[in-house]
Motif scaffolding. Sequence first.
Motif, PDB file in Angstrom:
ATOM      1  N   ALA A  67       0.788  -8.621   2.577  1.00  0.00           N
ATOM      2  CA  ALA A  67       0.247  -7.345   3.048  1.00  0.00           C
ATOM      3  C   ALA A  67       0.755  -7.032   4.452  1.00  0.00           C
ATOM      4  O   ALA A  67       1.067  -5.875   4.773  1.00  0.00           O
ATOM      5  CB  ALA A  67      -1.269  -7.417   3.036  1.00  0.00           C
ATOM      6  N   ALA A  68       0.856  -8.079   5.293  1.00  0.00           N
ATOM      7  CA  ALA A  68       1.322  -7.863   6.671  1.00  0.00           C
ATOM      8  C   ALA A  68       2.731  -7.265   6.664  1.00  0.00           C
ATOM      9  O   ALA A  68       3.037  -6.352   7.434  1.00  0.00           O
ATOM     10  CB  ALA A  68       1.304  -9.189   7.429  1.00  0.00           C
ATOM     11  N   CYS A  69       3.572  -7.777   5.786  1.00  0.00           N
ATOM     12  CA  CYS A  69       4.951  -7.273   5.729  1.00  0.00           C
ATOM     13  C   CYS A  69       5.002  -5.848   5.196  1.00  0.00           C
ATOM     14  O   CYS A  69       5.815  -5.047   5.636  1.00  0.00           O
ATOM     15  CB  CYS A  69       5.811  -8.190   4.868  1.00  0.00           C
ATOM     16  SG  CYS A  69       6.212  -9.689   5.735  1.00  0.00           S
ATOM     17  N   GLN A  70       4.134  -5.544   4.234  1.00  0.00           N
ATOM     18  CA  GLN A  70       4.095  -4.165   3.717  1.00  0.00           C
ATOM     19  C   GLN A  70       3.717  -3.213   4.853  1.00  0.00           C
ATOM     20  O   GLN A  70       4.301  -2.137   4.991  1.00  0.00           O
ATOM     21  CB  GLN A  70       3.083  -4.038   2.566  1.00  0.00           C
ATOM     22  CG  GLN A  70       3.366  -4.922   1.358  1.00  0.00           C
ATOM     23  CD  GLN A  70       4.766  -4.735   0.797  1.00  0.00           C
ATOM     24  OE1 GLN A  70       5.319  -3.647   0.808  1.00  0.00           O
ATOM     25  NE2 GLN A  70       5.366  -5.821   0.326  1.00  0.00           N
ATOM     26  N   GLU A  71       2.754  -3.640   5.675  1.00  0.00           N
ATOM     27  CA  GLU A  71       2.345  -2.789   6.806  1.00  0.00           C
ATOM     28  C   GLU A  71       3.490  -2.598   7.782  1.00  0.00           C
ATOM     29  O   GLU A  71       3.738  -1.499   8.279  1.00  0.00           O
ATOM     30  CB  GLU A  71       1.165  -3.431   7.544  1.00  0.00           C
ATOM     31  CG  GLU A  71      -0.164  -3.180   6.860  1.00  0.00           C
ATOM     32  CD  GLU A  71      -1.302  -3.904   7.559  1.00  0.00           C
ATOM     33  OE1 GLU A  71      -1.166  -4.203   8.769  1.00  0.00           O
ATOM     34  OE2 GLU A  71      -2.303  -4.199   6.891  1.00  0.00           O
ATOM     35  N   TRP A  72       4.211  -3.670   8.071  1.00  0.00           N
ATOM     36  CA  TRP A  72       5.345  -3.572   9.000  1.00  0.00           C
ATOM     37  C   TRP A  72       6.425  -2.644   8.439  1.00  0.00           C
ATOM     38  O   TRP A  72       7.026  -1.868   9.164  1.00  0.00           O
ATOM     39  CB  TRP A  72       5.935  -4.970   9.259  1.00  0.00           C
ATOM     40  CG  TRP A  72       5.196  -5.717  10.339  1.00  0.00           C
ATOM     41  CD1 TRP A  72       3.887  -5.584  10.674  1.00  0.00           C
ATOM     42  CD2 TRP A  72       5.735  -6.683  11.224  1.00  0.00           C
ATOM     43  NE1 TRP A  72       3.572  -6.430  11.689  1.00  0.00           N
ATOM     44  CE2 TRP A  72       4.685  -7.122  12.052  1.00  0.00           C
ATOM     45  CE3 TRP A  72       6.991  -7.256  11.385  1.00  0.00           C
ATOM     46  CZ2 TRP A  72       4.862  -8.076  13.054  1.00  0.00           C
ATOM     47  CZ3 TRP A  72       7.176  -8.225  12.381  1.00  0.00           C
ATOM     48  CH2 TRP A  72       6.123  -8.626  13.194  1.00  0.00           C
ATOM     49  N   LYS A  73       6.654  -2.751   7.134  1.00  0.00           N
ATOM     50  CA  LYS A  73       7.684  -1.894   6.535  1.00  0.00           C
ATOM     51  C   LYS A  73       7.268  -0.427   6.618  1.00  0.00           C
ATOM     52  O   LYS A  73       8.103   0.448   6.861  1.00  0.00           O
ATOM     53  CB  LYS A  73       7.937  -2.319   5.081  1.00  0.00           C
ATOM     54  CG  LYS A  73       8.851  -3.542   4.986  1.00  0.00           C
ATOM     55  CD  LYS A  73       9.143  -3.889   3.551  1.00  0.00           C
ATOM     56  CE  LYS A  73       8.701  -5.282   3.232  1.00  0.00           C
ATOM     57  NZ  LYS A  73       8.923  -5.740   1.894  1.00  0.00           N
TER      58      LYS A  73
END
Lengths: 168, 674
Positions: A67-73
């Motif tokens: 989820a953290a990476c989705q937010e960063w993307k």
Amino acid sequence: MRACPPRAVLAMCRRATIARPLVSLILALACALLASAQASDNAVNQVAQRMYCPVCENIPLDECLTAACQEWKEEIRSQLAAGKTDQAIIDSFVARFGDHVVGVPVDPLLRALTIIMPLLATALALGVGALTFRRFAAGKTQTAPSADRARSEAAYRQQLEADVRARR
Amino acid sequence: MLAELGLAALTLALAGALYAIVACLYGARTGERRWLQSGRNAALLTCPALLLATGALVVALLTEQYQLSYVYEVTNPGTPPLYRFTALWGAQRGSLLFWSLLMSCFTCGAIALNWRGESRLMPYAIPIMMASLAFFIGMSLFIENPFDRWWVLIDAPVEQQVLSSALIPPRAVPPTEANLRAGAEGMNPLLRHFGMVIHPPMLYLGFVGFTIPFAFAVAALAAGDLSNSWISATRRWSLIAWLFLSLGLILGGRWAYDVLGWGGYWGWDPVENAAFLPWLVGTAFIHSVMIQEKRGMLKLWNMLLVIAAFSAVMFGTFATRSGVIDSVHSFARSEVGFPMLAFWAAMTLLALVLLAWRWRAGELRDERQFASLLSRESLFVLNNVIFIALFVAIFWGSFGLPITSELFLGKEVTIGAQTFEFYVVPLFVAMYILMGIAPLAAWGGMTVARLGGVLRLPLLLTVLVVLGLAIGGTDLLVAALGYGVVLFAAIVALFEIARGVAARRRTLGEDSLRAFVALFGRNQRRYGGYIVHLGVTVIGIGVIGSTIFQTEVQHTLDRGETIAIQDYALRYEDFLRAQAVDGRLMNIASLVLLRHGDEVAHMRPRIDEYPQLPMSIAGAHSTLENDFYVLLIRGDRQRATFRIYINPLVNLVWWGGLLLILGTAIAAYPKGRR
């Protein structure tokens, strides 16, 4: 990606009766939304490929499913929409989260250490190799000192005999 | 019962290993052979004892004995039987026990096969091997015990009621079966793959295999027998360790390609690199050891390489298991870090001190000096320089800089693929060039004109191929040059084999097939080596194709929509959400792949939702020419987003790996007695 025409739009807005700050805000949001639709997944991935997941260390951001990476993307997408360059986006993440979000450190000292140390090591290895060759080239074909060899052969024979005796 | 049996067997194995150390050292000191024999027997006892302990754990895994906290941690009632078995190495405690078992098997093999031939080295080699084994058994018994069980303390406060212990605590009862089954966690999703059945055992075999050459090298230093006998005793063991390590690395790459879902097979992850580092040193050693055997040179260097290979294995084990460097592989963190670091430092230091002692005494002097710079031995030295430079560069990027930065600058850094590629690519280019030249150079030296003469034909063929590529297909000069460098090495290997066959046909009148078979039978090491070189060049071609010419796009498709990529077309057909028998939710997209308008494959990339993490499983259509590789990013029945890769020549990486394994097996295969 097409750029928003803020000046032309603002010129039209001058004739309007609504207060300028409010118009600017609405236009900025509209521009961001318009550009957001244009920031393709490929453009996001191009930036994300150069960054690393904040949670699972050593996993490139574009590959991570957390989820953290989705937010960063999504944040990268927003920044692209706002017209930032790839490097500016990466710099903004580094400024907030540190050097570990990129694969090549931004800090000058760390960057120098990253690049120079392996080069130094290679140069050192080549230097040692060259010295070895030089030593070899200077020397002639020779055998180890005969006294040493004779001594080791005598010890070897003695040991062999002891082994044979022990087996009997 | 199983826990008690396992504990007793582990204790017996530890006692056997410790006794073997003491008895062999005492025997070496007093010269009493019966002590050596007693030590040997104790060392041989460790193998059945560890087999019993491992067997007890496997039975516990297969029969769902969830009171064992390891079984509870790595399996659950939904785990299929195959993965119940592979759960043995699915987490820290089981994998440590499995590591010990493999090490004891190697150790017993080395003792049994070398007891008579290397009796002067055995009194020291056995204690070194047993010290390594005792360390790992000790870790299993005292720090990471796979036979710990869950207990409920009757009188304790609620928050302290449940504990895990190998021995039965006072006033404790086992938890109910229903509670244990309901709470069992199950295996790490990343490990639920067929590749995980083979990859870890191969890698472990490679790792523990390097203990044998190290033990014999240290024994040679301790005994003062610095002839080539330690090399003849361990050369085959080194090759076997190298073979398994190579196989482990290749299977690891395949696992990453199939499971990690990023379209690649090597990510320069620190733990991948930790396994690659001993491989690099091992490769340097199996080349340079030939110089010592043939010319009596590089004695000190070979000792250093063997020590470095073992040290790299131990450091890699420490890095993987301690969690000092985080990565996808660091699933097995625990309190083992400090003991492992101490053991690694102690063993490396002991070996280096012995080496320095013998070196100062002048006992590691070379028997010959290099006669010519243009000789095979000189080129082998250059080859070693390249491998060591690769080792240092990769070690620095993976461990040196991240640890230095965190310790002294307080900053975490990530060293990514682009950094590694910056300094690794030129070194690999140099390695391939040397791989082409060195087999043609003569031992002892040759003139430039003569070397030029033998190089002429392979070089001419290489230039023709590069020109053909540049004119016909490859539009990137860098790629054409890369292929040229790699093909040069391949052409030389083939040229050498053809030359050998021609020589036999000419002198012995054999037909080509008979000459080919006899050539490998007579000099299996040399020609097995050429097959290894061919394998490495095939891997090189695959790597160049799949990295330089990889196509990667991400696209969202509506249901029924088609996207065209190169000469392929991909149509999104359907989307399905389903629950697997093990409880995970699967999001499956259904796609049809067309090429030149013809349907060639149905693909089903999916995302599996586990409680721990989601996993993206690729859909792939493989041909020798390329892989069409699709990942589902997100989606529903109306539209879905896919990441699509076309990886040209990627399958050559696996085929090259097989060639490499075949060549190593030929080189290591024992020759029949005449």
